[in-house]
Design a protein around this motif. Sequence first.
Motif, PDB file in Angstrom:
ATOM      1  N   UNK A 421      37.360   0.841 -59.172  1.00  0.00           N
ATOM      2  CA  UNK A 421      37.632   0.039 -60.376  1.00  0.00           C
ATOM      3  C   UNK A 421      38.501   0.792 -61.387  1.00  0.00           C
ATOM      4  N   UNK A 422      38.961   1.973 -60.999  1.00  0.00           N
ATOM      5  CA  UNK A 422      39.764   2.800 -61.907  1.00  0.00           C
ATOM      6  C   UNK A 422      41.087   3.220 -61.260  1.00  0.00           C
ATOM      7  N   UNK A 423      41.517   2.496 -60.235  1.00  0.00           N
ATOM      8  CA  UNK A 423      42.743   2.852 -59.520  1.00  0.00           C
ATOM      9  C   UNK A 423      43.960   2.587 -60.395  1.00  0.00           C
ATOM     10  N   UNK A 424      44.957   3.450 -60.269  1.00  0.00           N
ATOM     11  CA  UNK A 424      46.209   3.287 -60.998  1.00  0.00           C
ATOM     12  C   UNK A 424      47.367   3.595 -60.066  1.00  0.00           C
ATOM     13  N   UNK A 425      48.571   3.283 -60.502  1.00  0.00           N
ATOM     14  CA  UNK A 425      49.756   3.607 -59.712  1.00  0.00           C
ATOM     15  C   UNK A 425      49.995   2.624 -58.591  1.00  0.00           C
ATOM     16  N   UNK A 426      50.740   3.075 -57.595  1.00  0.00           N
ATOM     17  CA  UNK A 426      51.135   2.220 -56.491  1.00  0.00           C
ATOM     18  C   UNK A 426      49.937   1.808 -55.647  1.00  0.00           C
ATOM     19  N   UNK A 427      50.046   0.625 -55.042  1.00  0.00           N
ATOM     20  CA  UNK A 427      48.999   0.148 -54.159  1.00  0.00           C
ATOM     21  C   UNK A 427      49.374   0.355 -52.704  1.00  0.00           C
ATOM     22  N   UNK A 428      48.528  -0.138 -51.817  1.00  0.00           N
ATOM     23  CA  UNK A 428      48.807  -0.058 -50.388  1.00  0.00           C
ATOM     24  C   UNK A 428      48.759   1.368 -49.867  1.00  0.00           C
ATOM     25  N   UNK A 429      49.385   1.553 -48.706  1.00  0.00           N
ATOM     26  CA  UNK A 429      49.344   2.865 -48.054  1.00  0.00           C
ATOM     27  C   UNK A 429      50.077   3.932 -48.848  1.00  0.00           C
ATOM     28  N   UNK A 430      51.009   3.541 -49.718  1.00  0.00           N
ATOM     29  CA  UNK A 430      51.738   4.529 -50.522  1.00  0.00           C
ATOM     30  C   UNK A 430      50.796   5.304 -51.450  1.00  0.00           C
ATOM     31  N   UNK A 436      53.608  11.850 -52.983  1.00  0.00           N
ATOM     32  CA  UNK A 436      54.025  10.974 -54.076  1.00  0.00           C
ATOM     33  C   UNK A 436      53.378  11.454 -55.368  1.00  0.00           C
ATOM     34  N   UNK A 437      54.139  11.369 -56.443  1.00  0.00           N
ATOM     35  CA  UNK A 437      53.655  11.891 -57.714  1.00  0.00           C
ATOM     36  C   UNK A 437      52.654  10.947 -58.352  1.00  0.00           C
ATOM     37  N   UNK A 438      51.830  11.497 -59.206  1.00  0.00           N
ATOM     38  CA  UNK A 438      50.924  10.689 -59.998  1.00  0.00           C
ATOM     39  C   UNK A 438      49.516  10.605 -59.447  1.00  0.00           C
TER      40      UNK A 438
END
Length: 500
Positions: A421-430, A436-438
């Motif tokens: 419930x606290x995910x940020x940034x790109x979704x999916x397999x990336x 990948x940064x962040x």
Amino acid sequence: MELEGNFFFNNGSILISPWTIYKLNGSPIQGELDLMKVQLIFPNINQGLIAKNVIHPPLGLGYLAAVLLEHGHQVEVIDAAALCLPLDGILTKIKTFKPDLIGITTNITTARMAINTSKYIKHGGIDVPVVFGGPWATIERENILETGLADIIVMGEGEKTIMEIASRMNAGKSLIGVKGMSWRDDSGILHGNPARPHIKNLDDLPFPAWNLFPDSKKYPYNNRHFPYYPVMTSRGCPFNCIYCTKVVHGNKIRYRSVDNVLEEIVHLKRNFHIKELIIADDNFTQDPDRAEQIFDEIIANNLDIKILFSNGIRADIYSERLVAKMKRAGVYRVFLGIESGNQSIVNEIKKGLDLGKIHDFVKLLKEYRIDHYGYFMLGLPNDTYGTMMDTINYAIKLNLKPHFHKTIAFPGTRLFEITKDHLIGEGGARRYSYRRSGATFEMYKGQARDLAKALGLGYLRYFFRLKAIAQVLRDTRSLNDLRWLFNGALHIVDMVMNRA
């Protein structure tokens, strides 16, 4: 209309394939007297030709290839990462080999390129069943099947399942009832067969078919000597770390016999002329007596090899006798999974590790001149900037060469449930790429910023010390050590420049 290999052509256009016929009426793909042609693919996960991803020959595919060969099937391996092979190169190899079945391995770091590879194959007009296997595919099987990225998912340990799939398809038999697999039929209905029990006797497995893989020099790992290959002497892990998934090998540790392990090492010496061995267990020293027995056999048989532990050494299970035998057997480098330098954070991630015990182990490794590194995770759920700095300072205090990684909450782990419930940034397999940064989640406002700052400072604070520089120079003893140092420097520069 003419048949060329496994593809029907009419004026150069593909009309229908044996896979389509099999889906329609269950006709044998090759026939009762013929055997399947199976192509196994490791996706190209490299970002370029200079700084290649660090990989060793993939054990999972090695075992799958060996099991299929043992049952008479024809197998070709495409390790696109080792060969730096682009997607069109993979497609060319597929059209040349004309397989009846394609398998693509998918752990969390290969997932994105596995997806791209499957799309390219299917858009390239190849109507051959594509099988995904590995931990990521096991966890994400419904999403994968719904999107049509794969026709079949092998869940958990794949050796017995892939063998049964190939045998049934070859004979035109239904896949219903094959344990350990899921698939989607032509009407769009998803089928999930019961899970397959873990393999009880690991000695029954054939040794990995390394003869089908590129030369080990194609695999940029942190080893010193070539040829080299990995060996796994056990499967499973009894610990409950929240960041780890057990969907493939399970919670119960299963050991190969000491005699079987020794037989494989002798096989690698005799047939592949190895100079180095990578032991890839999750918990090699969980049973110290067994670990000592393996070292004793290597010493007694004068196998004259160098040994690297890429993981599998518990930082709190050791004795001077064990370390002495490690050295005599040829162990020259170990990696310790510590994760955090703050005991409260270690307790929260259920690591079951007493940081106070690690100092004496590191001291022993130094005394016996065994090169040693530590794995550390920054940005764990309750990590603040202060506790992240505790981790960096802990590595400096031990003078333990660090691998600092941002924390990624992988699907199928307790960590994912805590942070979903606290995910940020790109979704999916990336989301699951270390390159990948962040941050991938943020438990408090500003945690992503704190993680970026800590990652940027961690390597700088550790390595820009005279003591650390002297340590690196002392431990650099081969050309491959220099390559490893160069790749590591590129990684640190990338980390600092991207601040994540």
